[in-house]
Design a protein around this motif. Structure first.
Motif: not given
Ligand code: GLC
Length: 746
Positions: A122-125, A377-379, A384-388, A553-558
């Motif tokens: 996620x940091x690289x993204x 970016x789709x990736x 983001x969903x996996x991190x959530x 707070x999980x971000x865009x894919x919460x």
């Protein structure tokens, strides 16, 4: 010592650049301005940006932050390079703390995934998206160890444990310091592949912060005094920063707070003795925002001139936002109050970083596949969903109310955060946009079957318990009354955690408790989903909620991450990295507390008259939709000589009916050492995925790094004697064995 990244070639080029600079331009390289702060001077009518632009054109500014995009970055670079193109490019910075436009879970959530590699991704993204906007310096990772949920910035941290924070520090530094092609710097595509986080064409600098001790602010109050022993400094606070340096961090940010009487940006012991002389850090030290000016407020500098001298002599290279270096350094050098050599050393490091990042060759923003003006970016959305998903911690699941059936006829999604798109972005999401966020309600609606009726009601206010909530409450009760199951989306707004967002009350704010109690009277199954930036002390919730899901707070894919867990498309594997207290009176409370001479248990011992000393939920805790069994710990050699390592293993079996992830944790206690030791400390972990019925033998090798203590002389050393080692599912459970390091024969 960290592998040297300032190669002879970089050093030579930096020296050639330095030789071309005037004294004012040298002080300029040490000056960073906040482009986002743009007041108008009533006397001159000029804006702050007008003034800064003029200074940039003169080469009197080395860095700016809080720009708005690639176009502005290129415009300011042109200004810095000047007509002849000979000027030194700016180093453009930004707070890219947990994502850029694709906002990922807050760091305390990502830590709960116990997956440093995922955080590195996620940091690289985030760096890829930021670089596409001209940002070559991200003010991350935040790796302050914190034991105090009253402190709002615990949200940005990895939590209470130095070992875990060190693992994340390394992954975040390496992940964020991407190559110019936007890939990781270990991909061998031109990066030197040395795996030290600094590839041959690194294009973004990380900035581990806040060095040091910021997370131990007294009373959990931001910016407050930090007074800690050299022991706590070295045992708890410094390990993540040392790991960040070893991982090749190109810069570090000094913290606002004093450390034992000396504010960090003026603390030579921190910035030079430890960071440079002991650790061999070659990069740049930046102050935090206006911290040089605050030396006067702290009362350690009588005026700006003294603040300037203190910071420079301590080892602060870049002055963030105060302008003190550019206003005073040239004159102080000319007056002989400070040697120009000290200025040259700082400027050389700054120029070396700019050369390392390729700014001299590529000062302008290149077109990028990761530009986010139009879309994410789709990736990165998938990431983001996996991190959530992985950040979510299942705290309670009575009667197997979770996972929900997708064919549930009627689901009521109730609560002040149920339909929020702003709050899931969390506390540091400058570039996030609510329109990009999937709310809890939306996630549940998209996951449930088409036939299911998913109703919504706000239920109450999150920041007040006003009587006007009666209508909200009535609406919520009506929705709940018609539902088979109620999902309560509760918690804190994004503004209730983060910088300068401390709380003395760790309960659910506003009218949320009243809402829970009222809905519970209807007798429906209740799933409480907590969207917070910190641990809360809410033992009462267990009396009303059959299931409790800590969703941060999980971000865009919460919403998708939460729904994936609620409906079982993802079996939660998160584990807490900050202790959840029973009540705020227990704070600070953390698992690696000392034994003391009177551990709790009995009248004259270390306990409370009015509360247990146990937490609500301990460090490392989290449930799953399946179950795991730990076999006995095997250790072929329970007695080793000094210098030898223990090798231990335990078989872990998935005894449930579905695949799941388990974070196998290894803790150690030195039973009798020359200085007191924690009851236990984390020395290893392994996140494993097991199918139903599957087993895996997990092995830990415990050598010097795991067994060493810092002795009375402040030296790391392994002492002979007995150790207890645990392998288990949290800091509060697990089998243990007694092992012995034998003293050398006399
Ligand atoms: C803030 C924060 C720091 C941030 C800096 C620039 O006050 O303490 O984390 O990077 O200023 O925004």
């Amino acid at each position: 010592m960290k592998k040297a990244w300032i190669t002879p070639d970089i050093r030579t080029k930096a020296q050639q650049l330095l030789a071309r600079l005037s004294l004012e331009q040298k002080a300029g390289q040490m000056t960073q301005y906040d482009w986002g702060f743009n007041p108008i001077n009533p006397d001159t009518g000029l804006s702050q940006r007008d003034v800064i632009s003029e200074q940039i054109a003169q080469g009197h500014v080395g860095s700016v932050f809080n720009l708005a995009g690639a176009e502005e970055a290129n415009r300011l670079q042109k200004l810095a390079l000047g007509e002849d193109g000979e000027g030194v490019p700016l180093l453009i910075g930004r707070d890219v703390i947990h994502g850029y436009r694709t906002v990922f879970p807050i760091p305390l959530a990502q830590a709960s995934a116990w997956n440093p590699a995922l955080a590195g991704a996620t940091a690289a993204a985030a760096s890829r998206e930021a670089l596409a906007d001209g940002v070559a310096w991200v003010f991350a990772p935040m790796i302050d160890v914190s034991r105090d949920p009253r402190w709002g910035r615990i949200a940005e941290s990895i939590g209470e444990d130095p070992y875990l924070a060190s693992a994340y520090a390394e992954a975040w530094v390496r992940g964020s310091q991407i190559d110019g092609d936007g890939k990781g710097n270990d991909d061998g595509d031109g990066g030197d592949g040395s795996g030290d986080g600094v590839g041959a064409d690194t294009a973004v600098a990380s900035c581990p912060k806040h060095y040091a001790g910021y997370g131990l602010a007294e009373a959990g109050r931001d910016y407050n005094t930090v007074d800690l022993s050299d022991r706590v400094l070295r045992e708890v606070i410094l390990p993540p920063f040392r790991q960040a340096v070893e991982a090749g961090a190109l810069t570090i940010m000094a913290s606002f707070n004093e450390v034992n009487g000396v504010p960090a940006c003026a603390n030579r012991y921190l910035l030079t003795t430890i960071l440079r002389e002991e650790w061999g850090f070659e990069g740049v030290v930046a102050s935090d925002y206006n911290a040089l000016q605050e030396l006067i407020t702290h009362g350690v500098a009588a005026d700006e001139e003294e603040a300037c001298l203190l910071a420079l002599r301590a080892g602060t290279d870049v002055d963030m936002a105060s302008g003190i270096y550019i206003r005073h350094l040239p004159r102080l050098v000319r007056e002989g109050k400070v040697p120009e050599s000290l200025v040259d050393e700082a400027v050389l490091r700054i120029l070396a970083v700019k050369l390392k990042l390729g700014l001299l060759e590529r000062p302008f923003v290149a077109p990028s596949d990761y530009a986010t003006d139009e879309r994410l970016p789709a990736e990165h959305i998938a990431l983001a969903r996996q991190a959530a998903r992985e950040s979510i911690v299942l705290l309670r699941n009575e009667g197997g109310v979770l996972p929900l059936s997708k064919s549930a006829r009627a689901i009521a999604v109730i609560g002040p955060l149920a339909d929020s798109r702003k709050d899931p972005l969390g506390c540091w999401a400058f570039d996030g946009r609510p329109d990009d966020v999937v709310s809890v309600l939306e996630g549940v609606r998209q996951a449930a079957d088409q036939e299911a009726v998913v109703s919504y009601a706000k239920g109450c206010e999150v920041d007040s318990d006003s009587a006007s909530g009666e209508s909200d409450l009535a609406e919520a009760l009506e929705a709940a009354g018609k539902a088979d199951v109620v999902v309560l989306a509760l918690g804190e707004t994004f503004e209730m955690s983060g910088e300068a967002r401390c709380r003395t009350n760790l309960d659910l704010p506003g009218g949320q408790r009243r809402l829970v109690e009222a809905v519970s009277k209807l007798g429906k199954p209740i799933v409480a989903v907590l969207l917070t930036g910190r641990p809360l002390a809410i033992p009462w919730l267990q009396e009303y909620a059959d299931a409790i899901v800590q969703a941060w707070h999980l971000g865009v894919q919460s919403g998708h991450g939460i729904a994936d867990v609620l409906f079982g498309d993802y079996n939660p594997g998160g584990r807490l990295t900050a202790t959840f207290p029973l009540n705020v009176g227990q704070v600070p409370i953390y698992y690696y507390r000392k034994k003391t001479g009177r551990p709790p248990g009995g009248v004259y011992t270390s306990y409370y008259l009015d509360s247990s000393t146990d937490p609500l939920y301990p460090f490392g805790f989290g449930l799953s939709y399946t179950s795991f069994r730990y076999g006995e710990i095997l250790c072929a050699k329970p007695r080793v000589a000094l210098g030898e390592a223990f090798e231990l293993s335990a078989q872990v079996t998935n005894t449930g009916d579905r695949e799941g992830e388990e974070v196998v944790q290894c803790y150690v206690r030195d039973e009798a050492a020359s200085v007191t030791q924690p009851l236990k400390k984390l020395v290893g972990f392994r996140k494993i995925r097991l199918k139903a019925g599957e087993s895996e033998v997990v092995t830990f090798v415990l050598g010097e790094e795991s067994l060493a203590i810092i002795d009375a002389d402040m030296n790391a050393t392994v002492e002979s004697g007995d150790f207890t080692v645990w392998i288990g599912p949290s800091s509060a459970e697990g089998e243990s064995v007694r092992l012995t390091v034998e003293a050398p024969a006399q």
